[in-house]
Design a protein around this motif. Structure first.
Motif, PDB file in Angstrom:
ATOM      1  N   GLU A  67       0.828  -1.200   0.000  1.00  0.00           N
ATOM      2  CA  GLU A  67       0.000   0.000   0.000  1.00  0.00           C
ATOM      3  C   GLU A  67       0.864   1.252   0.000  1.00  0.00           C
ATOM      4  OE1 GLU A  67      -2.728  -0.105   3.217  1.00  0.00           O
ATOM      5  OE2 GLU A  67      -3.564  -2.063   2.700  1.00  0.00           O
ATOM      6  N   LEU A  68       1.963   1.242   0.780  1.00  0.00           N
ATOM      7  CA  LEU A  68       2.871   2.393   0.814  1.00  0.00           C
ATOM      8  C   LEU A  68       3.535   2.598  -0.536  1.00  0.00           C
ATOM      9  CD1 LEU A  68       4.319   4.618   2.349  1.00  0.00           C
ATOM     10  CD2 LEU A  68       5.993   2.929   3.115  1.00  0.00           C
ATOM     11  N   ALA A  69       3.952   1.490  -1.176  1.00  0.00           N
ATOM     12  CA  ALA A  69       4.588   1.591  -2.494  1.00  0.00           C
ATOM     13  C   ALA A  69       3.610   2.169  -3.518  1.00  0.00           C
ATOM     14  CB  ALA A  69       5.084   0.217  -2.948  1.00  0.00           C
ATOM     15  N   GLN A  70       2.344   1.757  -3.441  1.00  0.00           N
ATOM     16  CA  GLN A  70       1.343   2.283  -4.364  1.00  0.00           C
ATOM     17  C   GLN A  70       1.098   3.764  -4.114  1.00  0.00           C
ATOM     18  OE1 GLN A  70      -0.081   0.677  -6.972  1.00  0.00           O
ATOM     19  NE2 GLN A  70      -0.969   2.661  -7.493  1.00  0.00           N
ATOM     20  N   ARG A  75       1.817   9.364  -5.887  1.00  0.00           N
ATOM     21  CA  ARG A  75       2.343  10.714  -5.683  1.00  0.00           C
ATOM     22  C   ARG A  75       3.294  11.096  -6.806  1.00  0.00           C
ATOM     23  NH1 ARG A  75      -1.229  13.227  -2.634  1.00  0.00           N
ATOM     24  NH2 ARG A  75      -1.464  12.307  -0.549  1.00  0.00           N
ATOM     25  N   ARG A  76       4.159  10.154  -7.221  1.00  0.00           N
ATOM     26  CA  ARG A  76       5.086  10.447  -8.325  1.00  0.00           C
ATOM     27  C   ARG A  76       4.315  10.759  -9.603  1.00  0.00           C
ATOM     28  NH1 ARG A  76       8.306   6.219  -6.035  1.00  0.00           N
ATOM     29  NH2 ARG A  76       7.393   4.710  -7.479  1.00  0.00           N
ATOM     30  N   ASP A  77       3.258   9.982  -9.853  1.00  0.00           N
ATOM     31  CA  ASP A  77       2.445  10.234 -11.056  1.00  0.00           C
ATOM     32  C   ASP A  77       1.799  11.614 -10.994  1.00  0.00           C
ATOM     33  OD1 ASP A  77       3.123   7.730 -11.936  1.00  0.00           O
ATOM     34  OD2 ASP A  77       1.250   6.774 -11.314  1.00  0.00           O
ATOM     35  N   GLN A  78       1.350  12.008  -9.800  1.00  0.00           N
ATOM     36  CA  GLN A  78       0.758  13.337  -9.648  1.00  0.00           C
ATOM     37  C   GLN A  78       1.782  14.432  -9.916  1.00  0.00           C
ATOM     38  OE1 GLN A  78      -1.042  13.545  -5.777  1.00  0.00           O
ATOM     39  NE2 GLN A  78      -2.498  11.902  -6.194  1.00  0.00           N
ATOM     40  N   VAL A  79       3.013  14.233  -9.411  1.00  0.00           N
ATOM     41  CA  VAL A  79       4.071  15.224  -9.631  1.00  0.00           C
ATOM     42  C   VAL A  79       4.389  15.333 -11.121  1.00  0.00           C
ATOM     43  CG1 VAL A  79       6.516  15.719  -9.266  1.00  0.00           C
ATOM     44  CG2 VAL A  79       5.089  14.997  -7.346  1.00  0.00           C
TER      45      VAL A  79
END
Length: 268
Positions: A67-70, A75-79
């Motif tokens: 879940e943390l990795a997802q 977050r990276r995709d949002q950035v």
């Protein structure tokens, strides 16, 4: 033992078991043990019920790392999406500015002034001779082979990366990148665990720092840095990774992220 489900049927079965354990009425006085049995059964039932309710249909020992990795991936995709949107808006602003510059002399003058400062600010790619420094965690991290070392001793820390970056600037670096991301005056190097956080993106070791400048001067600055010296001492003792490579030609890319400032102050 793990209890992953719960329900009213299970509670009813427990109550029947408790009732079955209760002694029959008789004229004889109950012994201390027979009186304690229902209390023990009741306590056990409460414990099992609490475990089943807490589990809520899942294992209490379930690994939450996926879940943390997802979450980190989201977050990276949002950035990345935000950076693409910002790039499109900057291109639109540039287009509008160009149209104004043709008919407005003050706008044209300011545009020329900004263009002259783009290289120094890090908004154009640079190429030339330089130095590549690579920092890495110890290869035996987490295997317990070094009894005298903790996990903190075996990983690259934020201060280690900062020491190298500061030394390279002090050595006259004209431009620099970390993990192929251009470093600006507003760049902040931060570590989360043994990962590097730079401009909203997370990077895993080894950490590669590229600087353009006189290689000999850059190496002298690294040798004179106390922070770098402490890390190299740790390299010898804990087998961390440290490598300097002189390059006749390296490239640092132009900065492509957001340049917004949260606050600024005019120097005195």
């Amino acid at each position: 033992m793990e209890y992953t489900t719960g329900g009213t049927s299970w509670g009813k079965a427990l109550r029947r078991a408790v009732v079955a354990l209760l002694p029959r009425r008789s004229g004889n006085r109950r012994s201390g043990w027979s009186a304690a049995v229902p209390l023990i059964a009741l306590a056990a039932g409460l414990l099992f019920t609490t475990s089943a309710t807490t589990a809520n249909g899942t294992s209490l020992r379930e690994d939450r790392r996926p879940e943390l990795a997802q979450l980190m991936k989201d977050r990276r995709d949002q950035v990345l999406a935000s950076e693409k949107q910002a790039a499109a808006l900057r291109a639109e602003v540039e287009k509008e500015t160009e149209s104004l510059a043709g008919s407005d002399a003050p706008v044209a003058a300011q545009r020329d002034r900004a263009a002259a400062a783009r290289q120094a600010a890090g908004f154009t790619a640079l190429a030339g001779p330089g130095l590549v420094v690579e920092l890495n965690d110890a290869p035996n991290l987490g295997d317990g082979s070094q009894a005298d070392a903790s996990n903190d001793d075996l990983v690259v820390h934020q201060g280690d990366v900062q020491a190298v970056v500061n030394a390279l600037w002090a050595g006259g670096a004209e431009g620099m990148s970390i993990m192929n991301v251009r470093v600006l005056a507003t760049s902040a190097v931060r570590c989360v665990g043994n990962t590097l956080l730079l401009h909203g993106r997370v990077y895993s070791p080894p950490f590669k720092i590229t600087a353009i400048g006189d290689p000999a001067a850059l190496q002298r600055a690294l040798a004179a840095s106390e922070g770098v010296r402490l890390f190299r001492d740790a390299v010898e003792h804990f087998q961390l990774g440290y490598q300097e490579t002189v390059e006749s030609s390296v490239t640092v890319p132009a900065f492509e992220g957001s340049t917004g400032l949260r606050n600024a102050q005019v120097p005195g």
